[in-house]
Design an enzyme around this catalytic site. Structure first.
Site, short mmCIF file in Angstrom:
data_model
loop_
_atom_site.label_atom_id
_atom_site.label_comp_id
_atom_site.label_asym_id
_atom_site.label_seq_id
_atom_site.Cartn_x
_atom_site.Cartn_y
_atom_site.Cartn_z
N SER A 9 0.84 -1.20 0.00
CA SER A 9 0.00 0.00 0.00
C SER A 9 0.88 1.25 0.00
O SER A 9 1.71 1.44 0.90
CB SER A 9 -0.88 0.02 1.25
OG SER A 9 -1.32 1.35 1.49
N HIS A 34 -0.89 -1.37 -4.34
CA HIS A 34 -2.20 -1.11 -3.73
C HIS A 34 -2.35 0.39 -3.53
O HIS A 34 -1.59 1.01 -2.76
CB HIS A 34 -2.30 -1.85 -2.39
CG HIS A 34 -3.64 -1.79 -1.76
ND1 HIS A 34 -4.69 -2.60 -2.14
CD2 HIS A 34 -4.12 -0.99 -0.77
CE1 HIS A 34 -5.76 -2.32 -1.37
NE2 HIS A 34 -5.44 -1.35 -0.55
N ASP A 36 -4.56 3.33 -2.26
CA ASP A 36 -5.70 3.64 -1.38
C ASP A 36 -6.27 5.01 -1.72
O ASP A 36 -5.65 6.03 -1.44
CB ASP A 36 -5.24 3.62 0.09
CG ASP A 36 -5.05 2.20 0.59
OD1 ASP A 36 -3.99 1.91 1.16
OD2 ASP A 36 -5.97 1.37 0.37
N MET A 38 -8.99 7.75 -1.01
CA MET A 38 -9.87 8.13 0.09
C MET A 38 -10.45 9.52 -0.16
O MET A 38 -9.75 10.41 -0.61
CB MET A 38 -9.07 8.14 1.41
CG MET A 38 -8.46 6.80 1.73
SD MET A 38 -7.54 6.87 3.28
CE MET A 38 -6.94 5.18 3.36
N HIS A 67 -8.03 0.65 -4.53
CA HIS A 67 -9.00 0.43 -3.46
C HIS A 67 -9.77 1.73 -3.26
O HIS A 67 -9.25 2.69 -2.69
CB HIS A 67 -8.23 0.03 -2.19
CG HIS A 67 -9.10 -0.17 -0.98
ND1 HIS A 67 -8.56 -0.31 0.27
CD2 HIS A 67 -10.45 -0.24 -0.84
CE1 HIS A 67 -9.55 -0.47 1.15
NE2 HIS A 67 -10.70 -0.44 0.49
N MET A 69 -12.13 3.97 -1.55
CA MET A 69 -12.86 4.25 -0.33
C MET A 69 -13.54 5.62 -0.53
O MET A 69 -13.19 6.63 0.11
CB MET A 69 -11.90 4.26 0.88
CG MET A 69 -11.39 2.87 1.21
SD MET A 69 -9.91 2.86 2.24
CE MET A 69 -8.67 3.00 0.95
N MET A 138 -11.12 -6.37 4.92
CA MET A 138 -10.44 -5.36 5.74
C MET A 138 -10.18 -5.92 7.13
O MET A 138 -11.09 -6.43 7.78
CB MET A 138 -11.31 -4.09 5.84
CG MET A 138 -11.51 -3.35 4.54
SD MET A 138 -10.00 -2.92 3.69
CE MET A 138 -9.28 -1.77 4.86
N GLY A 143 -9.18 3.87 6.43
CA GLY A 143 -8.94 5.31 6.60
C GLY A 143 -7.48 5.64 6.85
O GLY A 143 -7.00 6.70 6.44
N PHE A 144 -6.78 4.71 7.51
CA PHE A 144 -5.39 5.06 7.86
C PHE A 144 -4.48 3.83 7.82
O PHE A 144 -4.94 2.71 8.07
CB PHE A 144 -5.33 5.68 9.26
CG PHE A 144 -6.11 6.96 9.37
CD1 PHE A 144 -7.45 6.94 9.78
CD2 PHE A 144 -5.56 8.18 8.98
CE1 PHE A 144 -8.20 8.10 9.83
CE2 PHE A 144 -6.30 9.35 9.03
CZ PHE A 144 -7.63 9.32 9.46
N GLY A 145 -3.19 4.07 7.56
CA GLY A 145 -2.21 3.00 7.70
C GLY A 145 -1.79 2.91 9.16
O GLY A 145 -2.15 3.76 9.98
N GLY A 146 -1.02 1.88 9.48
CA GLY A 146 -0.44 1.77 10.82
C GLY A 146 -1.39 1.39 11.93
O GLY A 146 -1.08 1.54 13.11
N ASP A 176 -6.28 -6.75 4.15
CA ASP A 176 -5.76 -5.39 4.10
C ASP A 176 -5.90 -4.68 5.45
O ASP A 176 -7.01 -4.41 5.89
CB ASP A 176 -6.56 -4.63 3.03
CG ASP A 176 -6.11 -3.20 2.84
OD1 ASP A 176 -6.79 -2.48 2.09
OD2 ASP A 176 -5.09 -2.81 3.43
N GLY A 177 -4.74 -4.44 6.08
CA GLY A 177 -4.79 -3.62 7.30
C GLY A 177 -4.05 -4.27 8.45
O GLY A 177 -4.48 -5.30 8.95
N GLY A 178 -2.93 -3.65 8.83
CA GLY A 178 -2.19 -4.13 10.01
C GLY A 178 -1.46 -5.44 9.79
O GLY A 178 -1.12 -6.15 10.74
N GLY A 198 1.35 -1.81 4.22
CA GLY A 198 2.00 -0.50 4.04
C GLY A 198 3.11 -0.37 5.07
O GLY A 198 4.30 -0.44 4.77
C1 DX5 Z 1 -6.55 1.46 5.13
C2 DX5 Z 1 -6.03 1.00 3.79
C3 DX5 Z 1 -4.94 -0.02 3.93
C4 DX5 Z 1 -3.74 0.50 4.72
C5 DX5 Z 1 -2.75 -0.61 4.95
O1 DX5 Z 1 -7.77 2.14 4.93
O2 DX5 Z 1 -7.06 0.41 3.03
O3 DX5 Z 1 -4.51 -0.41 2.62
O4 DX5 Z 1 -3.14 1.54 4.02
O5 DX5 Z 1 -1.71 -0.04 5.66
P1 DX5 Z 1 -1.04 -0.82 6.89
O6 DX5 Z 1 -0.40 -2.04 6.30
O7 DX5 Z 1 -0.04 0.16 7.43
O8 DX5 Z 1 -2.14 -1.15 7.84
ZN ZN Z 2 -6.43 -0.51 1.11
#
Ligand code: DX5
Ligand code: ZN
Length: 219
Positions: A9, A34, A36, A38, A67, A69, A138, A143-146, A176-178, A198
């Site tokens: 991502s 990937h 994202d 938003m 993706h 959103m 998901m 909404g956010f990475g990390g 996708d996510g964490g 990401g």
């Molecule tokens: C969150 C995104 C994910 C996110 C993944 O809304 O859809 O793709 O960026 O990032 P990490 O791997 O840092 O959770």
């Molecule tokens: Zn994503």
């Protein structure tokens, strides 16, 4: 058993050097990018749109796993297809007619994905599974990475994998996510065959992207 693919991502990339970052990901063996998207409405964050995707796609040779959103999504699908998206994934909550939006993406000759938030049940997409190329599960609220991985979604991955086998369907299961080096193994064991990451890819092992991609892929 489907080949395990890694779709980094770029939300966690250096946004001031996105082109360079994408080339680094390609050189490091990423299978897809990937992206994202938003809109600050469906999710409380705002990132990039078609003009940036078009510019980035020019120098890239691997698929863009986009993706979306954004809500409402239907009227924007074509602009992402034209910008160079290869896979277009939408959230069912963002269209008033999911079947129409799925058909629109297919008419544009793009791969179609549907994304399920942690609270969203498989039932709402079950009747479309034979039309889908990908289901994006998901493991965080978008909404956010990390953010922290939500292990309860692994049950959903297992259920989708069972349906895929029982109905002899061929859709990819992307999570996708964490995602990190531990839960990636659980996700693969549950049936996911595409991992989005990401933070783990960009920040682990002093940012050694190739090492991080290889570690994620190794089951
Ligand atoms: C969150 C995104 C994910 C996110 C993944 O809304 O859809 O793709 O960026 O990032 P990490 O791997 O840092 O959770
Ligand atoms: Zn994503």
């Amino acid at each position: 058993m489907k080949k395990i693919q890694i779709s980094p991502s770029i939300l966690s990339a250096d946004f001031s050097q996105l082109g360079k970052e994408i080339r680094k990901l390609e050189d490091a063996g990423a299978d897809m990018i990937h992206v994202d998207v938003m809109d600050g409405h469906f999710v409380p964050n705002l990132t990039i749109g078609p003009p940036v995707i078009k510019a980035l796609k020019k120098d890239s040779s691997i698929p863009f796993d986009v993706h979306l959103m954004i809500s409402p999504v239907h009227k924007y699908i074509e602009s992402y297809a034209k910008a160079g998206a290869d896979v277009i994934t939408i959230h069912p909550e963002t269209t008033d007619n999911l079947e129409n939006s799925i058909n629109k993406i297919k008419e544009l000759k793009k791969k179609v994905g549907v994304s399920l938030n942690p609270e969203t049940k498989i039932e709402i997409i079950e009747k479309y599974l034979d039309k889908l190329d990908l289901i994006l599960v998901m493991s965080v609220n978008p909404g956010f990475g990390g953010q922290k991985f939500m292990p309860q979604v692994l049950e959903k991955v297992e259920k989708l994998d069972k349906i895929r086998k029982k109905k002899e369907l061929n859709f990819d299961i992307e999570i996708d996510g964490g995602i990190d080096f531990e839960n990636s193994k659980l996700a693969i064991k549950s049936g996911a065959n595409i991992l989005v990451s990401g933070t783990t890819i960009f920040k682990s092992n002093n940012g050694d992207i190739k090492k991080n991609i290889d570690l994620l892929r190794s089951v």
